[in-house]
Design a protein around this motif. Structure first.
Motif, PDB file in Angstrom:
ATOM      1  N   PHE A  21       0.836  -1.201   0.000  1.00 33.26           N
ATOM      2  CA  PHE A  21       0.000   0.000   0.000  1.00 33.26           C
ATOM      3  C   PHE A  21       0.875   1.256   0.000  1.00 33.26           C
ATOM      4  CE2 PHE A  21      -1.859   3.547   2.309  1.00 33.26           C
ATOM      5  CZ  PHE A  21      -3.019   3.764   1.589  1.00 33.26           C
ATOM      6  N   CYS A  22       1.872   1.279   0.854  1.00 33.60           N
ATOM      7  CA  CYS A  22       2.764   2.443   0.930  1.00 33.60           C
ATOM      8  C   CYS A  22       3.441   2.705  -0.402  1.00 33.60           C
ATOM      9  CB  CYS A  22       3.800   2.245   2.033  1.00 33.60           C
ATOM     10  SG  CYS A  22       3.121   2.257   3.711  1.00 33.60           S
ATOM     11  N   GLU A  24       2.311   1.853  -3.410  1.00 30.29           N
ATOM     12  CA  GLU A  24       1.319   2.280  -4.391  1.00 30.29           C
ATOM     13  C   GLU A  24       0.915   3.730  -4.197  1.00 30.29           C
ATOM     14  OE1 GLU A  24      -0.181   0.700  -7.009  1.00 30.29           O
ATOM     15  OE2 GLU A  24       1.210  -0.963  -6.795  1.00 30.29           O
ATOM     16  N   ILE A  25       0.640   4.126  -2.966  1.00 30.64           N
ATOM     17  CA  ILE A  25       0.177   5.491  -2.719  1.00 30.64           C
ATOM     18  C   ILE A  25       1.305   6.491  -2.945  1.00 30.64           C
ATOM     19  CG2 ILE A  25       0.633   5.603  -0.234  1.00 30.64           C
ATOM     20  CD1 ILE A  25      -2.548   6.873  -1.968  1.00 30.64           C
ATOM     21  N   ASP A  26       2.535   6.100  -2.630  1.00 30.33           N
ATOM     22  CA  ASP A  26       3.674   6.992  -2.852  1.00 30.33           C
ATOM     23  C   ASP A  26       3.929   7.175  -4.344  1.00 30.33           C
ATOM     24  OD1 ASP A  26       5.813   8.576  -1.647  1.00 30.33           O
ATOM     25  OD2 ASP A  26       7.173   7.100  -2.537  1.00 30.33           O
ATOM     26  N   TYR A  28       1.624   6.876  -6.694  1.00 35.11           N
ATOM     27  CA  TYR A  28       0.492   7.647  -7.226  1.00 35.11           C
ATOM     28  C   TYR A  28       0.669   9.135  -6.956  1.00 35.11           C
ATOM     29  CZ  TYR A  28      -4.318   9.202  -7.965  1.00 35.11           C
ATOM     30  OH  TYR A  28      -5.442   9.871  -8.403  1.00 35.11           O
ATOM     31  N   ILE A  38      -1.089  11.512   4.306  1.00 35.28           N
ATOM     32  CA  ILE A  38      -1.581  10.198   4.717  1.00 35.28           C
ATOM     33  C   ILE A  38      -1.600  10.141   6.235  1.00 35.28           C
ATOM     34  CG2 ILE A  38      -1.359   7.709   4.484  1.00 35.28           C
ATOM     35  CD1 ILE A  38      -1.761   9.162   1.842  1.00 35.28           C
ATOM     36  N   SER A  96      -6.220  -0.031   3.514  1.00 35.99           N
ATOM     37  CA  SER A  96      -4.827  -0.338   3.185  1.00 35.99           C
ATOM     38  C   SER A  96      -4.724  -1.588   2.313  1.00 35.99           C
ATOM     39  CB  SER A  96      -4.027  -0.558   4.472  1.00 35.99           C
ATOM     40  OG  SER A  96      -4.551  -1.654   5.201  1.00 35.99           O
ATOM     41  N   LEU A  98      -5.938  -1.921  -0.749  1.00 37.16           N
ATOM     42  CA  LEU A  98      -5.904  -1.541  -2.163  1.00 37.16           C
ATOM     43  C   LEU A  98      -7.129  -2.012  -2.948  1.00 37.16           C
ATOM     44  CD1 LEU A  98      -2.118  -2.163  -2.959  1.00 37.16           C
ATOM     45  CD2 LEU A  98      -3.265   0.032  -2.583  1.00 37.16           C
ATOM     46  N   ILE A 102      -7.497   3.605  -7.068  1.00 40.66           N
ATOM     47  CA  ILE A 102      -6.812   4.774  -6.521  1.00 40.66           C
ATOM     48  C   ILE A 102      -7.122   6.060  -7.287  1.00 40.66           C
ATOM     49  CG2 ILE A 102      -4.686   4.574  -7.863  1.00 40.66           C
ATOM     50  CD1 ILE A 102      -3.200   5.044  -5.130  1.00 40.66           C
TER      51      ILE A 102
END
Length: 231
Positions: A21-22, A24-26, A28, A38, A96, A98, A102
């Motif tokens: 998750f970390c 992917e979000i970073d 994005y 976050i 978290s 996914l 997103i």
């Protein structure tokens, strides 16, 4: 650069998938033209999820917060805790695991800065069991009939909202109540996005059947027309 978005991420024992998750979000955050904050909320985990978050090196997200609750209070309480410390006016939450597409962040952000107070994110489709789908359909139908007439037939999983609603929530904290229903019931200017969701990236869901039943009961106690008429 446009107004930023604060994302509350409640979790319970997500050791298996939190690193993904970390990542992917970073990743994005690098693709969009507005900053992200976050706010991780540890809802009583007994594994090392929080330790992984502390050690993860975020390259594209400058604002990272971690709240560790003393015990498991439930996802809605965890989300409320995160909103109280959110930096940006525009807020939302996501899991978290996914499951959320997103891209809902950018799509909803555009609607908020264009004038909406809230953007409801519906699950267009997801691979769930027949029992879970049946429960979801019954819940939606009962909510529309007895509690909130404009409740989505598709079921709302996320809401992106502006500073007006953020202030409303922080000034009207309700225990044992659905944060989604509280926003919908308040009647803010809103629109809806219907998007395909995904399977969990790792681990198993902590959203148990007993927790769903409790939320179902709490929702009717808090929002039913019948209770309103008795007052």
């Amino acid at each position: 650069m446009h107004a930023g978005v604060s994302i509350v991420v409640p979790f319970l024992n997500e050791y298996e998938g939190i690193n993904l998750f970390c990542e992917e979000i970073d990743s994005y955050a690098k693709q969009i033209d507005f900053p992200l904050e976050i706010i991780f909320v540890d809802d009583g985990s007994v594994d090392k999820t929080s330790e992984i978050i502390k050690k993860f090196k975020f390259n594209n997200i400058r604002k990272i917060k971690l709240i560790i609750l003393s015990k498991n209070y439930g996802s809605h309480a965890a989300i409320r805790a995160g909103i109280t410390v959110a930096t940006y006016d525009i807020c939302t939450w996501m899991g978290s695991d996914l499951q959320e597409p997103i891209e809902f962040l950018q799509l909803a952000h555009q609607k908020i800065i264009s004038g909406d107070d809230a953007v409801y994110i519906e699950k267009k489709d997801i691979n769930i069991s027949k029992i879970e789908r049946y429960f979801s359909n019954i819940y939606s139908a009962m909510m529309r009939r007895y509690a909130i007439k404009n409740y989505s037939s598709g079921g709302i999983s996320n809401i992106v909202f502006n500073g007006k609603i953020k202030k409303f929530l922080n000034e009207n904290i309700e225990n044992n109540s659905s944060i989604m229903l509280q926003i919908i019931d308040a009647g803010f200017k809103s629109s809806c996005l219907s998007l395909y969701y995904k399977k969990r990236s790792a681990g198993v869901s902590k959203w148990t059947f007993s927790k769903k039943i409790k939320l179902f009961i709490d929702s009717f106690v808090a929002f039913s027309f019948m209770r309103s008429e008795e007052r």
